[in-house]
Design an enzyme around this catalytic site. Structure first.
Site, PDB file in Angstrom:
ATOM      1  N   ASN A 112      79.795  -5.926  33.930  1.00  0.00           N
ATOM      2  CA  ASN A 112      79.067  -7.197  33.836  1.00  0.00           C
ATOM      3  C   ASN A 112      79.751  -8.257  34.671  1.00  0.00           C
ATOM      4  O   ASN A 112      80.970  -8.287  34.811  1.00  0.00           O
ATOM      5  CB  ASN A 112      78.939  -7.628  32.369  1.00  0.00           C
ATOM      6  CG  ASN A 112      80.050  -8.560  31.930  1.00  0.00           C
ATOM      7  OD1 ASN A 112      80.015  -9.770  32.171  1.00  0.00           O
ATOM      8  ND2 ASN A 112      81.076  -7.992  31.282  1.00  0.00           N
ATOM      9  N   ARG A 113      78.901  -9.106  35.251  1.00  0.00           N
ATOM     10  CA  ARG A 113      79.418 -10.304  35.924  1.00  0.00           C
ATOM     11  C   ARG A 113      78.562 -11.491  35.480  1.00  0.00           C
ATOM     12  O   ARG A 113      77.994 -12.218  36.290  1.00  0.00           O
ATOM     13  CB  ARG A 113      79.444 -10.144  37.446  1.00  0.00           C
ATOM     14  CG  ARG A 113      78.164  -9.643  38.090  1.00  0.00           C
ATOM     15  CD  ARG A 113      78.229  -9.769  39.617  1.00  0.00           C
ATOM     16  NE  ARG A 113      77.041  -9.299  40.272  1.00  0.00           N
ATOM     17  CZ  ARG A 113      76.820  -8.051  40.696  1.00  0.00           C
ATOM     18  NH1 ARG A 113      77.721  -7.119  40.502  1.00  0.00           N
ATOM     19  NH2 ARG A 113      75.676  -7.747  41.305  1.00  0.00           N
ATOM     20  N   PHE A 116      79.924 -16.422  32.056  1.00  0.00           N
ATOM     21  CA  PHE A 116      79.863 -17.427  30.979  1.00  0.00           C
ATOM     22  C   PHE A 116      78.505 -18.132  30.934  1.00  0.00           C
ATOM     23  O   PHE A 116      78.428 -19.361  30.827  1.00  0.00           O
ATOM     24  CB  PHE A 116      80.970 -18.483  31.122  1.00  0.00           C
ATOM     25  CG  PHE A 116      82.366 -17.998  30.849  1.00  0.00           C
ATOM     26  CD1 PHE A 116      82.614 -16.743  30.302  1.00  0.00           C
ATOM     27  CD2 PHE A 116      83.460 -18.820  31.134  1.00  0.00           C
ATOM     28  CE1 PHE A 116      83.907 -16.305  30.051  1.00  0.00           C
ATOM     29  CE2 PHE A 116      84.760 -18.391  30.883  1.00  0.00           C
ATOM     30  CZ  PHE A 116      84.984 -17.135  30.350  1.00  0.00           C
ATOM     31  N   SER A 175      88.470 -13.611  31.548  1.00  0.00           N
ATOM     32  CA  SER A 175      87.227 -13.115  32.129  1.00  0.00           C
ATOM     33  C   SER A 175      87.384 -13.012  33.641  1.00  0.00           C
ATOM     34  O   SER A 175      87.884 -13.938  34.277  1.00  0.00           O
ATOM     35  CB  SER A 175      86.068 -14.050  31.810  1.00  0.00           C
ATOM     36  OG  SER A 175      84.976 -13.733  32.648  1.00  0.00           O
ATOM     37  N   ASN A 177      84.966 -13.032  35.680  1.00  0.00           N
ATOM     38  CA  ASN A 177      83.726 -13.499  36.314  1.00  0.00           C
ATOM     39  C   ASN A 177      83.627 -14.999  36.531  1.00  0.00           C
ATOM     40  O   ASN A 177      82.597 -15.501  36.962  1.00  0.00           O
ATOM     41  CB  ASN A 177      82.524 -13.010  35.491  1.00  0.00           C
ATOM     42  CG  ASN A 177      82.518 -11.497  35.390  1.00  0.00           C
ATOM     43  OD1 ASN A 177      82.757 -10.818  36.380  1.00  0.00           O
ATOM     44  ND2 ASN A 177      82.285 -10.979  34.209  1.00  0.00           N
ATOM     45  N   THR A 178      84.678 -15.737  36.178  1.00  0.00           N
ATOM     46  CA  THR A 178      84.744 -17.162  36.517  1.00  0.00           C
ATOM     47  C   THR A 178      85.859 -17.279  37.548  1.00  0.00           C
ATOM     48  O   THR A 178      87.003 -16.907  37.244  1.00  0.00           O
ATOM     49  CB  THR A 178      85.035 -18.008  35.256  1.00  0.00           C
ATOM     50  OG1 THR A 178      83.930 -17.883  34.367  1.00  0.00           O
ATOM     51  CG2 THR A 178      85.257 -19.475  35.601  1.00  0.00           C
ATOM     52  N   LYS A 213      93.080 -14.295  24.343  1.00  0.00           N
ATOM     53  CA  LYS A 213      92.479 -13.021  24.779  1.00  0.00           C
ATOM     54  C   LYS A 213      92.954 -12.693  26.185  1.00  0.00           C
ATOM     55  O   LYS A 213      92.798 -13.500  27.107  1.00  0.00           O
ATOM     56  CB  LYS A 213      90.957 -13.111  24.736  1.00  0.00           C
ATOM     57  CG  LYS A 213      90.280 -11.782  25.060  1.00  0.00           C
ATOM     58  CD  LYS A 213      88.846 -11.753  24.606  1.00  0.00           C
ATOM     59  CE  LYS A 213      88.170 -10.457  24.951  1.00  0.00           C
ATOM     60  NZ  LYS A 213      86.791 -10.405  24.498  1.00  0.00           N
ATOM     61  N   ASN A 242      90.241  -7.809  27.262  1.00  0.00           N
ATOM     62  CA  ASN A 242      88.971  -8.115  27.922  1.00  0.00           C
ATOM     63  C   ASN A 242      88.594  -6.929  28.848  1.00  0.00           C
ATOM     64  O   ASN A 242      89.232  -5.876  28.795  1.00  0.00           O
ATOM     65  CB  ASN A 242      89.122  -9.422  28.712  1.00  0.00           C
ATOM     66  CG  ASN A 242      87.817 -10.206  28.756  1.00  0.00           C
ATOM     67  OD1 ASN A 242      86.747  -9.631  28.966  1.00  0.00           O
ATOM     68  ND2 ASN A 242      87.894 -11.512  28.563  1.00  0.00           N
ATOM     69  N   GLY A 263      83.963  -0.279  28.058  1.00  0.00           N
ATOM     70  CA  GLY A 263      83.522   1.010  27.545  1.00  0.00           C
ATOM     71  C   GLY A 263      84.589   2.079  27.684  1.00  0.00           C
ATOM     72  O   GLY A 263      85.786   1.773  27.822  1.00  0.00           O
TER      73      GLY A 263
HETATM   74  C1  LIG Z   1      77.998  -7.984  28.858  1.00  0.00           C
HETATM   75  C2  LIG Z   1      79.357  -8.408  28.393  1.00  0.00           C
HETATM   76  C3  LIG Z   1      79.647  -9.766  28.246  1.00  0.00           C
HETATM   77  C4  LIG Z   1      80.901 -10.171  27.813  1.00  0.00           C
HETATM   78  N1  LIG Z   1      81.160 -11.510  27.667  1.00  0.00           N
HETATM   79  C5  LIG Z   1      82.365 -11.898  27.187  1.00  0.00           C
HETATM   80  C6  LIG Z   1      82.632 -13.275  26.961  1.00  0.00           C
HETATM   81  O1  LIG Z   1      81.782 -14.143  27.159  1.00  0.00           O
HETATM   82  N2  LIG Z   1      83.860 -13.610  26.513  1.00  0.00           N
HETATM   83  C7  LIG Z   1      84.839 -12.682  26.241  1.00  0.00           C
HETATM   84  O2  LIG Z   1      85.929 -13.049  25.809  1.00  0.00           O
HETATM   85  N3  LIG Z   1      84.595 -11.375  26.443  1.00  0.00           N
HETATM   86  C8  LIG Z   1      83.398 -10.966  26.891  1.00  0.00           C
HETATM   87  N4  LIG Z   1      83.157  -9.641  27.078  1.00  0.00           N
HETATM   88  C9  LIG Z   1      84.251  -8.661  26.847  1.00  0.00           C
HETATM   89  C10 LIG Z   1      84.187  -8.015  25.451  1.00  0.00           C
HETATM   90  O3  LIG Z   1      84.317  -8.967  24.443  1.00  0.00           O
HETATM   91  C11 LIG Z   1      85.290  -6.951  25.308  1.00  0.00           C
HETATM   92  O4  LIG Z   1      86.545  -7.593  25.354  1.00  0.00           O
HETATM   93  C12 LIG Z   1      85.250  -5.901  26.416  1.00  0.00           C
HETATM   94  O5  LIG Z   1      83.924  -5.574  26.748  1.00  0.00           O
HETATM   95  C13 LIG Z   1      85.979  -4.616  26.025  1.00  0.00           C
HETATM   96  O6  LIG Z   1      85.421  -4.032  24.872  1.00  0.00           O
HETATM   97  P1  LIG Z   1      84.324  -2.849  24.912  1.00  0.00           P
HETATM   98  O7  LIG Z   1      84.857  -1.784  25.810  1.00  0.00           O
HETATM   99  O8  LIG Z   1      84.163  -2.436  23.475  1.00  0.00           O
HETATM  100  O9  LIG Z   1      83.073  -3.456  25.452  1.00  0.00           O
HETATM  101  C14 LIG Z   1      81.899  -9.196  27.524  1.00  0.00           C
HETATM  102  C15 LIG Z   1      81.604  -7.847  27.659  1.00  0.00           C
HETATM  103  C16 LIG Z   1      80.351  -7.427  28.079  1.00  0.00           C
HETATM  104  C17 LIG Z   1      80.065  -5.959  28.224  1.00  0.00           C
END
Ligand SMILES: Cc1cc2nc3c(=O)[nH]c(=O)nc-3n(C[C@H](O)[C@H](O)[C@H](O)COP(=O)(O)O)c2cc1C
Length: 340
Positions: A112-113, A116, A175, A177-178, A213, A242, A263
């Site tokens: 994802n990108r 925020f 993140s 993406n910022t 985080k 993250n 994932g």
């Molecule tokens: C589509 C998407 C959007 C995300 N947005 C945020 C976010 O706004 N803030 C944040 O701290 N982490 C964000 N994350 C990261 C997740 O909270 C998590 O830390 C990361 O995906 C790893 O866990 P997972 O493998 O179970 O997805 C996002 C992840 C995904 C897939």
């Protein structure tokens, strides 16, 4: 039910469209979820007390899924022990251009990108005012247009506005993406940012836990710095991790998309980071473990590595809400094996 029936249909469509569709289904037809989905596991032995808060079970929803605090009640009804909303920024912002969310089916992953995209902190506050008893984490960040030198102000605004409505805070500087956000993970700006927020926090009658985080892409040296900073600023703990910038071992068509990878390909690295932080700090602070939890075994490994609580995102998309129960049932099995 989810993997056999629902997922094959949902995964035929664009991931972001599916996200909004699922949201409106859960919001408007939550009674259907109550009929068709298994009942959440409730048991005293799942309860945890971490950084002074009581969790009904240790399985939470990670940030980014309910960015705008629209669905925390319905999501909590699925069985999550806590819901992290955000990342929220002071002003609402659209995020990056679409398309910005990609499934990597063969890798059980997502890139994802989003950048925020959120309605801004005020809109979330209005929704949180209606919260009755869901344990909420407030994940905060900075607007894209705010330069890093002024970032502290953005975090201060979010902290102050959300303070009455969340149970704990998460400072998101990880993140990918910022632009340049991850530079705030460096020792000096991070100490200043966390120090400022912790100072504001300590002036409150009842301060709330602040967590940091972090990215899974930090070196051992940087992780040791993180331990020092947590101890120095006396924040409550760390969320690890993250999404990653690494693209190691991927086979899906979308593997070259820009953004953060989450994932299964992240499972091992995020557990390594948890273990490193836990061991090197002598378990000095609680860790919430997140990254590639797709099975009960993945969750247990993170807890065994030193996490006190865990969170799901990508595993929830791939495995469905049954994963929450699967993990809690495994924890109960383990609890019943322990000597009394
Ligand atoms: C589509 C998407 C959007 C995300 N947005 C945020 C976010 O706004 N803030 C944040 O701290 N982490 C964000 N994350 C990261 C997740 O909270 C998590 O830390 C990361 O995906 C790893 O866990 P997972 O493998 O179970 O997805 C996002 C992840 C995904 C897939």
């Amino acid at each position: 039910m989810y993997k056999k029936l629902i997922r094959p249909i949902l995964f035929k469509f664009d991931p972001e469209e599916v996200h909004y569709f699922t949201f409106s289904m859960l919001k408007n037809f939550s009674f259907l979820a109550k009929i068709f989905l298994p009942k959440p596991v409730v048991d005293k032995r799942l309860e945890r007390e971490v950084f002074g808060l009581k969790f009904k079970n240790p399985v939470g929803l990670a940030a980014g899924f309910d960015k705008n605090a629209v669905l925390f009640e319905e999501l909590s009804d699925l069985g999550f022990g806590f819901i992290e909303i955000g990342t929220l920024t002071p002003k609402g912002q659209p995020g990056n251009d679409k398309k910005r969310l990609f499934r990597l089916m063969e890798d059980s992953a997502i890139i994802n990108r989003m950048g925020f995209n959120n309605d801004g902190v005020d809109a979330a506050v209005e929704r949180l005012k209606k919260n009755k008893n869901v344990l909420i984490g407030g994940n905060i960040g900075k607007n894209k247009v705010t330069p890093n030198e002024d970032a502290v102000n953005d975090y201060k605004i979010c902290f102050e506005k959300l303070f009455p409505y969340v149970d704990y805070f998460v400072v998101n500087v990880s993140s990918p993406n910022t632009p340049n956000l991850r530079e705030l993970q460096d020792k000096e700006p991070l100490t200043q940012l966390l120090g400022t927020l912790q100072q504001m926090n300590s002036e409150k009658t009842a301060p709330k836990p602040i967590l940091l985080k972090i990215a899974p892409d930090l070196s051992d040296e940087q992780l040791l710095d993180i331990i020092d900073i947590v101890k120095e600023t006396k924040i409550a703990g760390v969320i690890a991790t993250n999404t990653t910038l690494s693209r190691e071992g991927l086979s899906s068509e979308n593997k070259s998309e820009t953004g953060g990878l989450s994932g299964k390909p992240l499972t091992k690295r995020s557990t390594e980071v948890i273990r490193f932080l836990s061991e090197k700090s002598n378990r000095a602070f609680p860790i919430i473990g997140v990254g590639g939890i797709h099975t009960a075994k993945d969750a247990i490994e993170k807890l065994d590595a030193g996490a006190s609580l865990i969170q799901l995102y990508t595993g929830f998309i791939y495995e469905g809400p049954e994963l929450i129960n699967e993990i809690n049932k495994e924890l109960l099995k383990r609890a019943s094996r322990l000597p009394r």
